[in-house]
Enzyme design. Sequence first.
Site, PDB file in Angstrom:
ATOM      1  N   HIS A   1     -85.192 -35.247   1.107  1.00 23.00           N
ATOM      2  CA  HIS A   1     -84.288 -34.098   0.956  1.00 23.00           C
ATOM      3  C   HIS A   1     -83.448 -34.355  -0.294  1.00 23.00           C
ATOM      4  O   HIS A   1     -82.357 -34.921  -0.239  1.00 23.00           O
ATOM      5  CB  HIS A   1     -83.403 -33.970   2.200  1.00 23.00           C
ATOM      6  CG  HIS A   1     -82.495 -32.788   2.178  1.00 23.00           C
ATOM      7  ND1 HIS A   1     -81.198 -32.863   1.736  1.00 23.00           N
ATOM      8  CD2 HIS A   1     -82.687 -31.493   2.544  1.00 23.00           C
ATOM      9  CE1 HIS A   1     -80.629 -31.678   1.842  1.00 23.00           C
ATOM     10  NE2 HIS A   1     -81.508 -30.825   2.322  1.00 23.00           N
TER      11      HIS A   1
ATOM     12  N   ASP B   1     -84.481 -27.760   9.844  1.00 22.36           N
ATOM     13  CA  ASP B   1     -84.547 -27.271   8.474  1.00 22.36           C
ATOM     14  C   ASP B   1     -85.647 -26.222   8.331  1.00 22.36           C
ATOM     15  O   ASP B   1     -85.457 -25.180   7.703  1.00 22.36           O
ATOM     16  CB  ASP B   1     -84.792 -28.437   7.519  1.00 22.36           C
ATOM     17  CG  ASP B   1     -84.440 -28.084   6.087  1.00 22.36           C
ATOM     18  OD1 ASP B   1     -85.294 -27.470   5.414  1.00 22.36           O
ATOM     19  OD2 ASP B   1     -83.331 -28.401   5.641  1.00 22.36           O
TER      20      ASP B   1
END
Length: 355
Positions: free
Chosen positions: A56, A257
Amino acid sequence: MSHTATVAATTTLKVLKYLSPSCQQVVEEEFTATTARVLIRSNLGDPKLWPTIDQHICNGAALVSSGHYADMAAVVGEYIWRAYRGKDAEAPGINVGHMEVTKTYIALEPQPPEGQWLEMEVNLVVPENSCGDIIDATTHCTFRKIKPDGKKVEDLAECTIEFEFYYNWLAEWSSQAGLLKSKIANLWTRAQTEASGDVQLMHTKKAYDLFRSFVDYGPKYQNMAEVVCDMKALEATSKLALQTDPAEDCLGPYYLDASCHVSGFVCNTADEDIKKNAYISHGFDGMKITPRFNPYPGADIQNYVHMKPMPSDSSILEGDVYVLQDGEVVGLWEGVRFKKIPRRILNVFLPPRKR
């Protein structure tokens, strides 16, 4: 399954309760009839957790995401619920709300030998004027960056947890399912028939190449198989194909996510001057993900969002992200917000990581 862990920077081996890769150590816990306090610590460099952070990358830096905090809140919320209701009790709807990330936690690469540590403090209170049941409680969560010895460095984020009956959510959302499916179908039709180029259909590679202008997602996060986006109206839908391995991966951050990041995609790809600006997560009002969200291989999962400028601050875009599985609404992210930041400023408070 039992796990052994050592409290950061202590020399005496101490067996600590392990909840999940994101909630590795229950350092303290205290329960009364109407209050609870739980203190959790986790090492970012843990082999199970680290890939969810290292994949990420925002503006070149590996970050602990708001989805990571939301996963921790959901795990601890369920732990507290079962502490009161019994280990075999059916999980409630856990509404993770009022998420505000005030400081970014940048992960170092390589990780230092002592690791980087994150602490979560959870405090629950059942109001005196209620019926006294945990379902009436409001729980406040604070996330902190700490040193290996447990000393606080700075506060990072905060949120609340509320226990609700998710069947009520499903009943409410069922009345909206038809309209949502119509909006999704309309986007697909326009992408295939309109010549203006305002509505675009993108597959995984193109979508994540565009996303990479700000967020560089690793393979396990690249879960949008197809995206249809109206660049002018800031409206989008995506079909999800989860890339994770349930037997090996820490699923929470990836799943959360995946269910929501079409919102960030809309913001960071539709801006007229993408080279000068970026939209960063500014929190959300509520995360309601039910047990009906079951991203098994081949599952029919899609989401939908319509982002709009906030009336009080046009530099912030906000919207609700609906998650549908097999045509049923199974989750909702309420009031997801992204704030426009000039990249010249972003490079100051979010400098790219040094390798």
